[in-house]
Design a protein around this motif. Structure first.
Motif, PDB file in Angstrom:
ATOM      1  N   THR A  56       0.835  -1.219   0.000  1.00  0.00           N
ATOM      2  CA  THR A  56       0.000   0.000   0.000  1.00  0.00           C
ATOM      3  C   THR A  56       0.854   1.247   0.000  1.00  0.00           C
ATOM      4  N   LEU A  57       1.892   1.254   0.824  1.00  0.00           N
ATOM      5  CA  LEU A  57       2.786   2.424   0.868  1.00  0.00           C
ATOM      6  C   LEU A  57       3.504   2.631  -0.459  1.00  0.00           C
ATOM      7  N   LEU A  58       3.952   1.508  -1.056  1.00  0.00           N
ATOM      8  CA  LEU A  58       4.651   1.650  -2.343  1.00  0.00           C
ATOM      9  C   LEU A  58       3.719   2.198  -3.416  1.00  0.00           C
ATOM     10  N   GLU A  59       2.475   1.719  -3.421  1.00  0.00           N
ATOM     11  CA  GLU A  59       1.534   2.237  -4.418  1.00  0.00           C
ATOM     12  C   GLU A  59       1.285   3.719  -4.206  1.00  0.00           C
ATOM     13  N   ALA A  60       1.136   4.083  -2.897  1.00  0.00           N
ATOM     14  CA  ALA A  60       0.912   5.514  -2.621  1.00  0.00           C
ATOM     15  C   ALA A  60       2.124   6.349  -3.062  1.00  0.00           C
ATOM     16  N   ARG A  61       3.353   5.807  -2.782  1.00  0.00           N
ATOM     17  CA  ARG A  61       4.556   6.545  -3.189  1.00  0.00           C
ATOM     18  C   ARG A  61       4.674   6.625  -4.714  1.00  0.00           C
ATOM     19  N   LYS A  62       4.364   5.562  -5.385  1.00  0.00           N
ATOM     20  CA  LYS A  62       4.403   5.596  -6.856  1.00  0.00           C
ATOM     21  C   LYS A  62       3.416   6.602  -7.406  1.00  0.00           C
ATOM     22  N   SER A  63       2.230   6.625  -6.827  1.00  0.00           N
ATOM     23  CA  SER A  63       1.231   7.595  -7.308  1.00  0.00           C
ATOM     24  C   SER A  63       1.731   9.030  -7.110  1.00  0.00           C
ATOM     25  N   LEU A  64       2.349   9.269  -5.930  1.00  0.00           N
ATOM     26  CA  LEU A  64       2.865  10.620  -5.656  1.00  0.00           C
ATOM     27  C   LEU A  64       3.992  10.996  -6.620  1.00  0.00           C
ATOM     28  N   LEU A  65       4.927  10.048  -6.827  1.00  0.00           N
ATOM     29  CA  LEU A  65       6.021  10.327  -7.760  1.00  0.00           C
ATOM     30  C   LEU A  65       5.511  10.510  -9.183  1.00  0.00           C
ATOM     31  N   ARG A  66       4.503   9.686  -9.550  1.00  0.00           N
ATOM     32  CA  ARG A  66       3.929   9.827 -10.887  1.00  0.00           C
ATOM     33  C   ARG A  66       3.289  11.198 -11.057  1.00  0.00           C
ATOM     34  N   ALA A  67       2.580  11.641 -10.024  1.00  0.00           N
ATOM     35  CA  ALA A  67       1.941  12.963 -10.095  1.00  0.00           C
ATOM     36  C   ALA A  67       2.992  14.077 -10.184  1.00  0.00           C
ATOM     37  N   ARG A  68       4.072  13.900  -9.369  1.00  0.00           N
ATOM     38  CA  ARG A  68       5.138  14.921  -9.439  1.00  0.00           C
ATOM     39  C   ARG A  68       5.816  14.944 -10.809  1.00  0.00           C
ATOM     40  N   ALA A  69       6.069  13.772 -11.369  1.00  0.00           N
ATOM     41  CA  ALA A  69       6.690  13.715 -12.702  1.00  0.00           C
ATOM     42  C   ALA A  69       5.801  14.379 -13.750  1.00  0.00           C
ATOM     43  N   GLN A  70       4.509  14.081 -13.648  1.00  0.00           N
ATOM     44  CA  GLN A  70       3.581  14.731 -14.591  1.00  0.00           C
ATOM     45  C   GLN A  70       3.587  16.248 -14.413  1.00  0.00           C
ATOM     46  N   HIS A  71       3.662  16.692 -13.138  1.00  0.00           N
ATOM     47  CA  HIS A  71       3.693  18.148 -12.893  1.00  0.00           C
ATOM     48  C   HIS A  71       4.971  18.783 -13.453  1.00  0.00           C
ATOM     49  N   VAL A  72       6.103  18.105 -13.223  1.00  0.00           N
ATOM     50  CA  VAL A  72       7.375  18.630 -13.745  1.00  0.00           C
ATOM     51  C   VAL A  72       7.348  18.686 -15.259  1.00  0.00           C
ATOM     52  N   ASP A  73       6.864  17.659 -15.894  1.00  0.00           N
ATOM     53  CA  ASP A  73       6.789  17.657 -17.364  1.00  0.00           C
ATOM     54  C   ASP A  73       5.869  18.763 -17.858  1.00  0.00           C
ATOM     55  N   LYS A  74       4.783  18.948 -17.128  1.00  0.00           N
ATOM     56  CA  LYS A  74       3.862  20.007 -17.522  1.00  0.00           C
ATOM     57  C   LYS A  74       4.501  21.396 -17.409  1.00  0.00           C
ATOM     58  N   VAL A  75       5.234  21.586 -16.279  1.00  0.00           N
ATOM     59  CA  VAL A  75       5.917  22.886 -16.096  1.00  0.00           C
ATOM     60  C   VAL A  75       6.971  23.096 -17.172  1.00  0.00           C
ATOM     61  N   ARG A  76       7.734  22.018 -17.465  1.00  0.00           N
ATOM     62  CA  ARG A  76       8.768  22.137 -18.501  1.00  0.00           C
ATOM     63  C   ARG A  76       8.173  22.498 -19.850  1.00  0.00           C
ATOM     64  N   ARG A  77       7.088  21.818 -20.213  1.00  0.00           N
ATOM     65  CA  ARG A  77       6.446  22.142 -21.493  1.00  0.00           C
ATOM     66  C   ARG A  77       5.907  23.557 -21.513  1.00  0.00           C
ATOM     67  N   SER A  78       5.337  23.977 -20.373  1.00  0.00           N
ATOM     68  CA  SER A  78       4.787  25.346 -20.333  1.00  0.00           C
ATOM     69  C   SER A  78       5.891  26.384 -20.458  1.00  0.00           C
ATOM     70  N   ARG A  79       7.065  26.102 -19.770  1.00  0.00           N
ATOM     71  CA  ARG A  79       8.165  27.050 -19.906  1.00  0.00           C
ATOM     72  C   ARG A  79       8.731  27.067 -21.310  1.00  0.00           C
ATOM     73  N   ALA A  80       8.871  25.920 -21.908  1.00  0.00           N
ATOM     74  CA  ALA A  80       9.351  25.891 -23.305  1.00  0.00           C
ATOM     75  C   ALA A  80       8.413  26.666 -24.208  1.00  0.00           C
TER      76      ALA A  80
END
Length: 885
Positions: A56-80
């Protein structure tokens, strides 16, 4: 408390689902209570619970990291996307600015074209209205004449009817009336015949006059082909002939092109010259038009239209001429006035500069009474100034006086030597028998006290080798020798000694040494070590004062007796020395012997309330300045006796140095023979000497000591300064000319602001090629609306000029022209040629595109001319021996 039984009772409460760990705990308790398990039920152990919790903890951590990665990619695309948007906006902004600039230029061109069209339309409308009024007046006059003729005819008819009726009555009275009536009718018929004859005669006379006017103009043979085949100067001279002007004015007046200006003085001649200019513009466009801009092209087109309409009219001369001729003349006049308004300002500036140059020549030669130099120049300068004044007044009108006054005032302020407004003559002056030149070198020396510490040596640096011999260059103390002073007086009769200019490093070393010297003195005096400093300082002050005074005067005796150095040393040893007494005595003496120009410095020194050391330091500085005034006064009163003997004196000393072996003529011989090989075989000695002299002055690279002949051992710095000045003129002229060409400006137009910017950049020793090119680009960008690509072209052109030097064609052309101009001025043999070349100098340099450098070139020519005369007088015999040997 007993709770009611709720089994079977429906409830609306939501079902509670416990968390997984509580559910597992409840399951374990139920299993223990029941003791049995169903086959499909999983037994929840501690390890199973830990695994479930970890997953359960690993799934929660994966979801959080996945959300952060998506946010970073979104910010990078917006800045570009934002960077691309900014770049696109910048490009769009530049494009819009370029489009706005092009739109502005197009609007300005459209406005100018519409204005010229409106002016031409107004003129055309005025001509049409005038013709319409003439036609209406002619029609009214003809109808009035026809009515008068018809009235006369009816009257005659009535009279005839009346006579016939009277005749039928047969009365004697009627017979007499008929006779009178017949006489009146006969008289009226005769009058009508006379009027018709007068009109026929007038028509024939007008036709003959018109034919004669046309024939006189046709006899001139003016056509585009004849003007093109003839020489430009011949055609220009012919157009100034009175017969040509008279024939042209008669024809243009008869055509109605000069209507309304007959009574204005000079207007008819001006219009005739304007009309004849159309032939010159089409026949010799290169000589008339100095540029190939839009206004020049429009003027050529209007000239062609005018001459086509005019020649078409001459093929069948019927008056009044067709409307096409009026329209073509109106458009040509507008285009010609527009073009001339720009060139007239250039001509005015050039002629005003020539007038100011002639005034400078007169200011410098008017006091020269030797050999009648002033009288030789006076007539030539006056004649040329009158001619220039007439031409300037013709173009500038009422502005002439203000323009000339401003130019003359500015040229005198910048190019004439500045005279000291304050009186620098010392109040205590030496007698006439002591004013010899040998006293001048000693003035200004100030040896430090003998017990003072030595000044620390300067850092090691490159020292240029001395040339020929050391005795003429002055000592290492920076003093000027008698030989150098006499040489400077021969070149400039107003020469005055100035404080030696020190470099930044020398000034820094001197300031450091002085600060250390006075700090050490202050410490020792504070410790009571007076004998180490006070007697030496008193001796220094005493020697400086005695050097300023007449040895036979009362002040000299008073100072020598009052300042007893031995007594001061004893007082310092015994501790009874009173420094205020010595300072008070010296400060009371200074106002009596100093020049009026130093009264403020002496007053400030007297009122100074600082300590003893600082006041003593300022006292020594004031004494140094007074010694300089004293030396310059001695130099001024000795100059009239020294200058006539200066050249023989230098010649004797140089001959003595040659005989003693302290110098030679090896570099001088190579210098002259090289110049001789560069000229035709039969060149004169004067031409060879001038050419060799210019070889030393013209060049873009620094002049090394090995290249300087021995005869110029006193002129090393003067050679470098003159060479730097001409280098600035050549490079600056090439840069300004190139910038004008790239910006499509008239090369003859003055651009003093750009000249000042370029001169400052070239003069700065720390400016590199990149800095100079960037500085010129920034100046153009700040002062003009120039496209980016043009600014880049300017920067690259300036860089190319500075890097390639004389290899660049523009620099080579400017250098050759300036050198040829300077050489022609230097080879002028009489005052008439000198005045003529000086009066046309501005026009010549302006035509070459370097009109901004007139002052620098003229000043250099003047200095070099006197320099060549002195050099030839001192070393001319050695030069002739080398050239003849």
């Amino acid at each position: 408390m007993l709770l009611p039984d709720t089994d079977g009772v429906p409830t609306n409460r939501p079902q509670w689902n416990p968390p997984p760990h509580l559910e597992a705990r409840f399951s374990r308790r139920r299993s223990r209570r029941s003791g049995t398990h169903s086959p499909g039920q999983t037994i929840l152990t501690a390890s199973n619970l830990a695994t479930t919790r970890r997953q359960t903890l690993l799934e929660a951590r994966k979801s959080l990291l996945r959300a952060r990665a998506q946010h970073v990619d979104k910010v990078r695309r917006s800045r570009a996307d934002s960077h691309e948007a900014v770049s696109e906006r910048l490009l769009a902004l530049q494009a819009s600015m370029h489009a706005a600039e092009e739109s502005r230029d197009a609007i300005l061109k459209k406005i100018a074209a519409s204005c010229s069209t409106e002016v031409a339309k107004a003129k055309r409308t005025a001509v049409e209205m005038r013709k319409k009024r003439e036609r209406e007046a002619n029609a009214l006059r003809e109808s009035f004449e026809e009515r008068m003729v018809e009235a006369q005819r009816r009257r005659d008819q009535v009279l005839r009817e009346r006579g016939r009726k009277r005749k039928e009555r047969g009365s004697s009275a009627g017979s007499k009336g008929r006779e009178n009536m017949a006489a009146e009718v006969k008289k009226a018929g005769k009058k009508e015949e006379e009027d018709r004859a007068v009109r026929r005669i007038q028509r024939a006379w007008r036709g003959a006059r018109d034919r004669r006017i046309v024939a006189d103009f046709m006899a001139l043979g003016l056509t585009i082909e004849s003007v093109r085949d003839a020489d430009f100067m011949d055609v220009s001279t012919r157009f100034q002939n009175e017969d040509v002007i008279r024939a042209t004015s008669k024809l243009l007046t008869r055509c109605g092109l000069l209507e309304g200006i007959e009574g204005v003085e000079g207007a008819v001649e001006k219009c005739c010259r304007t009309f004849l200019s159309a032939y010159l513009i089409l026949g010799h466009p290169g000589e008339v038009l100095s540029n190939d801009g839009e206004k020049e092209k429009a003027l050529i087109t209007r000239s062609k239209d005018l001459l086509i309409a005019f020649e078409s009219f001459l093929s069948s001369p019927l008056f009044p001429p067709p409307d096409a001729l009026y329209n073509a003349w109106s458009e040509f006049s507008t285009a010609f006035d527009t073009w001339k308004s720009r060139d007239s300002e250039i001509f005015i500036q050039t002629m005003v500069a020539q007038y100011a140059e002639l005034d400078l020549i007169w200011q410098k030669v008017k006091d020269d009474t030797t050999g009648g130099v002033a009288e030789d120049f006076k007539e030539g300068i006056r004649e040329n100034q009158l001619l220039l004044l007439v031409r300037i007044r013709r173009l500038a009108g009422d502005r002439t006086r203000d323009l000339i006054r401003t130019a003359v005032k500015e040229s005198r302020r910048t190019r004439l030597p500045r005279k000291e407004k304050r009186d620098t003559k010392p109040r205590e002056v030496p007698l006439s028998n002591t004013t010899t030149v040998s006293t001048t070198p000693a003035v200004g020396t100030s040896a430090p006290p003998p017990t003072s510490p030595q000044v620390p040596p300067a850092p090691a640096q490159h020292v240029e080798p001395r040339v020929g011999f050391d005795s003429v260059a002055g000592g290492d103390d920076g003093l000027v020798s008698n030989r150098q002073i006499i040489h400077e007086l021969s070149l400039d009769k107003d020469f005055r000694l100035q404080p030696r200019k020190r470099s930044r490093l020398e000034q820094m070393v001197e300031d450091t040494a002085k600060a250390a010297f006075w700090a050490t003195m202050r410490e020792d005096i504070a410790e009571g070590k007076l004998e180490k400093w006070i007697p030496a300082l008193a001796e220094t002050v005493r020697s400086k004062l005695l050097r300023l005074l007449d040895p036979k005067g009362s002040f000299h005796r008073a100072v020598a007796e009052s300042m007893d150095i031995d007594l001061i040393a004893q007082q310092c040893h015994n501790g009874s020395y009173d420094h205020e007494k010595l300072l008070s005595y010296v400060l009371d003496l200074l106002p009596k012997i100093c020049s009026p120009a130093r009264d403020e410095d002496v007053k400030a020194l007297i009122e100074d309330q600082g300590d003893y050391i600082s006041r003593l330091q300022k006292l020594l500085d004031v004494l140094e300045t007074m010694q300089l005034d004293h030396a310059n006064f001695l130099l001024m009163i000795s100059a009239p006796q020294v200058i006539p003997e200066a050249i023989p004196y230098e010649r004797r000393l140089f001959t003595a140095d040659l005989e003693a072996g302290r110098t030679s003529l090896d570099k001088t011989r190579a210098w002259l023979l090289t110049a001789k090989q560069q000229l035709p075989p039969n060149s004169s000695a004067k031409n060879i000497h001038t050419h060799a002299f210019l070889n030393l002055l013209f060049g873009l690279s620094p002049l090394s000591p090995d290249e300087i002949p021995e005869t110029f051992h006193l002129d090393h710095q003067r050679l470098r300064d003159t060479r730097d000045t001409l280098r600035s003129v050549i490079l600056g002229g090439a840069i300004v000319l190139t910038v004008k060409t790239l910006l499509r400006r008239d090369v003859r137009g003055s651009w003093k602001e750009l000249k000042s910017c370029v001169a400052a950049l070239l003069k700065s020793p720390s400016s590199s090629t990149v800095e100079i090119a960037t500085g010129v680009q920034q100046f153009i960008e700040e002062t003009t609306a120039t496209p980016v690509n043009t600014l880049d072209a300017v920067r690259m052109a300036v860089t190319r000029i500075l890097e390639r030097g004389t290899v660049d064609p523009v620099v080579r052309v400017v250098c050759n022209r300036v050198r040829g101009f300077v050489k022609e001025r230097l080879l002028a043999s009489n005052s008439q040629d000198k005045v003529r070349l000086a009066s046309t100098a501005g026009e010549t340099l302006t035509g070459w595109g370097v009109g901004e450098w007139i002052g620098e070139v003229a000043g250099t020519v003047e200095r070099v001319g006197r320099w060549i005369e002195v050099d030839k007088g001192v070393s001319g015999g050695f030069y002739n021996g080398i050239l003849e040997g």
